[in-house]
Design an enzyme around this catalytic site. Sequence first.
Site, short mmCIF file in Angstrom:
data_model
loop_
_atom_site.label_atom_id
_atom_site.label_comp_id
_atom_site.label_asym_id
_atom_site.label_seq_id
_atom_site.Cartn_x
_atom_site.Cartn_y
_atom_site.Cartn_z
CE1 TYR A 50 -3.33 2.91 0.58
CE2 TYR A 50 -1.96 3.47 2.49
CZ TYR A 50 -2.98 3.80 1.59
OH TYR A 50 -3.62 5.00 1.70
CG HIS A 80 -3.30 14.25 -0.22
ND1 HIS A 80 -3.47 13.56 -1.41
CD2 HIS A 80 -3.77 13.41 0.74
CE1 HIS A 80 -4.00 12.37 -1.16
NE2 HIS A 80 -4.19 12.26 0.13
CG ASN A 192 -0.26 8.39 5.88
OD1 ASN A 192 -0.36 7.20 5.69
ND2 ASN A 192 -1.20 9.23 5.52
CE1 TYR A 276 -16.50 28.01 48.78
CE2 TYR A 276 -17.47 27.08 46.80
CZ TYR A 276 -17.44 27.19 48.18
OH TYR A 276 -18.32 26.49 48.93
NE ARG A 279 -12.75 29.40 51.49
CZ ARG A 279 -13.97 28.91 51.69
NH1 ARG A 279 -14.12 27.66 52.11
NH2 ARG A 279 -15.04 29.64 51.47
CG PHE A 325 -2.78 7.18 9.74
CD1 PHE A 325 -4.12 7.24 10.08
CD2 PHE A 325 -2.35 6.13 8.93
CE1 PHE A 325 -5.02 6.30 9.64
CE2 PHE A 325 -3.26 5.17 8.48
CZ PHE A 325 -4.60 5.27 8.84
CD GLU A 410 -8.65 8.48 4.61
OE1 GLU A 410 -9.06 9.65 4.66
OE2 GLU A 410 -7.73 8.10 3.86
#
Length: 503
Positions: A50, A80, A192, A276, A279, A325, A410
């Site tokens: 792959y 991409h 990746n 608060y 404190r 990834f 995905e």
Amino acid sequence: MKIDPQRVDLAMLRRLWRGEAASLDDASIQRIIDSAAAVERIVAGGETVYGVNTGFGLLANTRIPDDRLAELQTNLILSHSAGLGDPLPRHVTRLMIVLKLLGLGRGYSGVRPIVIEALQRLIDSNAMPLIPSQGSVGASGDLAPLAHLIAALMGYGRIDVDGEIIGAAEALEQLGLVPLQLGPKEGLALINGTQASTALALDALFSGERVFGAAIAAGALSVDALKGSAKPFDPRISALRGQPGQIRVAAFIQDLLEGSEILVSHVKCSRVQDPYSFRCQPQVMGASLDLLENAARTLTIEAAAVTDNPIVFPQEDTAISGGNFHAQPVAFAADTIAMALCEVGSISERRVSVLVDPKMSGLPAFLAEDSGVNSGLMIPQVTAAALVSENKTLAFPASVDSIPTSAGQEDHVSMAPIAARKAAQIARNAAGVVAVELMAGAEGIDYHAPLTTSPKLARIHAAVRARSPHFTADRYWADEITALQAAVLAGEIGSTEFLGASQ
């Protein structure tokens, strides 16, 4: 600094975030050579792997002929490079490149040394590709941001060379680099990975660490300004609960108050308990510190992790597809940073609210002697409140969201880069809140003269006064708040290295 991916700690990452010069050590380069040789043998053997000789995502079952493998990798990067939004800050881009070097330096990615040399040249030349901040869902890695990084080395996009933004091809020529031609597996190895998400999360973490330190200082200053009690910071109280962050924060505040004349002046006063927000600082800030510490551990591991796919095992000439990834650990870490810093800002604003309220503090209304004519810190408190409200919205976790991509291949993603970008914005907003508290606390201290605060808080007071003079009449506040916010983010007020003590 020679960096060894097998010996990464938080202190090293902090130095890299600050911009210290760095390159991989010789052992890393040898591991890279060995893994590249393994890819060559895998390709020569004709095995289908792959991303080496197949398509990507849903196209993983499409075998690519050997004579088109270079085209495959080039097309991968170009296709991409589809990000949007403002560019990542230069220091985040730089850290992203260093993290990529660390991951590749483990020797399981199959890239050639020439790729490492190109990435190193960007760092050494202070040449940062313009990388759009939007477009990654945090699986399969930070595809778009990393693609924009590598596209720049191929001559596409733009590069910021020492502050001058020019076309990538021209920039490469200036740097003495020829456009990078990718070999088998290299494109996938380079895009990746979780390096963009991790760099953004580390930026939020280290900025948040500085905000946290300044908030501790501001909180102690406010206690003295209120003539509050130091009893809640007695170590015996925190020891009985046992939470490590609470124990540490109580000790920090007690140490900051040590030697205050103001504190001694009201030891026998009739006040029993403070609000608060004064404190319970050890409990709230301590819990935030514990969250930040946990995020720091996760991100330290991730910084040098092998997060590409497939992973090459040179000893066996094997490449195994998996899911390293997926940035879910980074997403969770970033969301916890966001929640912790949201609370740091929230409790800080509440102390400001107390100090400017004469019924609560016993100080002049809005810390202005001539109130009515002067509004004093009325609107700076409103600014702090606005920032806190914005942070509450931003703190909603991104990590619980997912949306399928790549035609359903995905089908579960992390949203880590979104979580990390939100955390960084929360850090900046919280720094603005703490800036307002520092102004209010310093003003309150001034009203107790001639009594003095502690020596350590006097230094904090002086740092505030260097950027925001004592109030005498209404004036233009924005520049002073901005200057103090910048000082907080620059680590110029309070301790700056709280994290990593347990590593």
